[in-house]
Design an enzyme around this catalytic site. Structure first.
Site, PDB file in Angstrom:
ATOM      1  N   GLY A   1      40.365  42.183  44.826  1.00 16.15           N
ATOM      2  CA  GLY A   1      41.147  43.240  44.178  1.00 16.15           C
ATOM      3  C   GLY A   1      42.190  42.724  43.206  1.00 16.15           C
ATOM      4  O   GLY A   1      43.104  43.437  42.831  1.00 16.15           O
ATOM      5  N   CYS A   2      42.068  41.473  42.791  1.00 13.06           N
ATOM      6  CA  CYS A   2      43.003  40.959  41.810  1.00 13.06           C
ATOM      7  C   CYS A   2      42.254  40.692  40.505  1.00 13.06           C
ATOM      8  O   CYS A   2      41.112  40.270  40.529  1.00 13.06           O
ATOM      9  CB  CYS A   2      43.637  39.665  42.287  1.00 13.06           C
ATOM     10  SG  CYS A   2      44.406  39.823  43.895  1.00 13.06           S
TER      11      CYS A   2
END
Ligand SMILES: Cc1ncc(COP(=O)(O)O)c(C=O)c1O
Lengths: 406, 140
Positions: free
Chosen positions: B52-53
């Site tokens: 999720g980065c």
């Protein structure tokens, strides 16, 4: 016609605001465009005065809503020069339109060993729907390569074309690097081999003149939100004989002629593909967006954007270590770039602090990023309401951010 | 005796209190990122990547005695600065302390924008992952 940019900017309420203490500079137009006041007004006008379900009611409101809804269809038909409005299918967006073709045309026409040609420039929306139907049908996806500049290799395309190719699905313009593809030539080549062509027009609709008949396009898709219109509305244009031969997509109200428990007969085009209550308000407001663009002339707007592109390219080239990704001779006003030793995300965070909106990351084109050996880029994408002064401020903020990061 | 999680947060709030504009704050954050030692390559595994980065972030946790020690790295220096602060606050504490830590300093130093779900730099994911490690170690 010369454009009065300050007057134009006043039509877009969102542009007049401060972000993090600086005037907003919106350079993320390839993701979505801003909306003129006339579009916003059309939305509230509809809900305040005309709201009704369409096509079914006999009362005055239903009549007004239906007329306005169908007027948008006619305007779209004229905007892309389709032969008739019943070949304009209203969907939820480009993604919705591509999935519709994959699940109907693809389902009816692909069989084991058939080929679908896409390109290395495609957005995930023009990759994944084909992978899904290809897997189901045993069809094969092949990819037209791009060169270092981000230009499609037409020689390779010619070599990939043979009788097993059922469909060529390519974008008109690349969202990540701005390349304008030579679709007229590609369509001719594909047709000579008996393949149909689907054009993803998400990034071209707002900038280039589209004539689906002159280009002989089989399927054309775009999203209203990239044309200064509302989100949640898309268009699929198709050739009549193709649309008529395709099985319906989703089942429900509106798409039927007669329903009994023994069986159902389907409605005619375009309603066959429009099950359920559609996004009435946003479709109606798309009319205002089309009127807006027509009044200013797409050509004049694009001329302004190309001037911004040339200026920004020149200014960015003066920054040490900056490399522009995508240097095709024919581009829309999109600049993707990377800077030696700096992660795009860091620049995105700092530019936001200066009130500047750009996009960083993979831009939903991971295979293209892989082609260039990059995890992502910074992308500035311009619209006609952007100014040369904004580009100066952007370049200044970019230099300052680079200094902070190095 | 090591500082408590709360004391370290107070220190950070005080340090950031010295800056009156965002640029100074971010320069400090960038500096923290540059100073955080690189994670040894052996720990830069797919398993240690935080999902999720937008940039890749690796987080490695180790138990030393009853304390958990974090090491992390990122391709993006601002993210590295953020994670460096999280390490300063949470590393060398027990699983229980880490699990119940309320990280109010993020808001107080004006970095809460990085906590939003929509932020793809994933500060939220980092905090979650650190707490997950604590939970996993405490279950052992
Ligand atoms: C080239 C291209 N294709 C498809 C899409 C998907 O459009 P939507 O998300 O509006 O369905 C986009 C949007 O970014 C795009 O740029």
């Amino acid at each position: 016609m010369t454009l009065d940019i300050q007057k134009i900017r006043a039509d877009f309420p969102v542009l007049d605001q401060q972000v993090n203490g600086s005037p907003l500079i919106y350079f993320d137009n390839a993701a979505t465009t801003q909306k003129p006041k006339s579009v916003i007004d059309a939305l509230s006008h509809y809900y305040a005065l005309d709201n009704a379900n369409i096509h079914r009611g006999l009362h005055a409101l239903a009549e007004r809503a239906t007329t306005a809804y169908e007027l948008t269809r006619t305007k779209i038909k004229e905007f892309i020069n389709a032969p008739s409005s019943d070949q304009i299918i209203l969907t939820a967006g480009t993604t919705g339109s591509i999935n519709l073709v994959a699940q109907t045309f693809g389902r009816a026409n692909f069989s084991k060993g058939d080929k679908i040609l896409i390109s290395n420039l495609e957005h995930h929306s023009n990759i994944v729907p084909w992978q899904m139907i290809a897997e189901e049908k045993g069809a094969i996806i092949e990819v037209i390569p791009v060169d270092e500049r981000g230009v499609l290799d037409l020689e390779a395309f010619r070599n990939l074309l043979d009788a097993s190719v059922k469909l060529v699905a390519v974008n008109h313009v690349s969202n990540a690097i701005g390349t304008i593809n030579p679709i007229a030539e590609m369509i001719q080549l594909a047709h000579a081999h008996g393949a149909k062509v689907m054009i993803d027009g998400a990034q071209s609709i707002a900038h280039l003149d589209i004539d689906v008949q002159a280009l002989d396009i089989d399927f054309f898709a775009f999203s209203a939100h990239k044309l200064f219109g509302p989100t949640g509305v898309g268009v699929l244009y198709g050739k009549r004989e193709l649309l008529e031969s395709m099985p319906p997509y989703q089942g429900g109200g509106e798409m039927i002629k007669e329903v009994s428990f023994e069986g159902t007969t389907y409605n005619e085009l375009p309603y066959k593909f429009e099950a359920g209550t559609p996004n009435i308000a946003d479709v109606i407001a798309l009319s205002a967006a089309i009127d807006y663009v027509n009044a200013l002339s797409k050509e004049a707007l694009f001329t302004q954007e190309l001037a911004l592109l040339a200026y920004a390219t020149e200014q960015l080239s003066t920054i040490p270590g900056l490399k522009i990704i995508g240097t095709a001779p024919d581009k829309i006003a999109v600049i993707s770039f990377v800077i030696d030793g700096i992660h795009p995300q860091d620049l995105g965070v700092l530019l936001d602090k200066f009130g500047i909106a750009i996009r960083t990351g993979h831009h939903c084109v991971q295979p293209l990023m892989k082609r260039f050996g990059l995890p992502g880029t910074c992308r500035a994408s311009f619209a006609f309401y952007n100014t040369f002064e904004e580009i100066d401020l952007f370049v200044k903020a970019l230099r300052r951010s680079i200094n902070m990061l190095q | 005796m090591a500082q408590s999680i709360q004391e370290t947060q107070e220190d950070l709030i005080e340090e950031f209190g010295l800056f009156d504009d965002w640029a100074d704050k971010y320069e400090y954050l960038i500096d923290l990122g540059k100073k955080l030692p690189n994670l040894p390559e052996v720990f830069k595994t797919e398993e240690n990547v935080i999902k999720g980065c937008q940039s890749r972030v690796w987080l490695h946790a180790d138990k030393q005695g009853d304390q958990i020690v974090f090491e992390a790295d990122s391709e993006a220096v601002i993210v590295k600065g953020l994670i460096s602060m999280l390490i300063r606050v949470l590393s060398n504490h027990t699983a229980e302390e880490i699990m119940k830590a309320d990280l109010y300093f993020i808001d107080q130093i004006g970095m809460s924008q990085h906590l939003a779900q929509t932020r793809s730099n994933g500060l939220l994911s980092m905090v979650k992952q650190m707490k997950n490690y604590a939970l996993a170690f405490s279950a052992k």
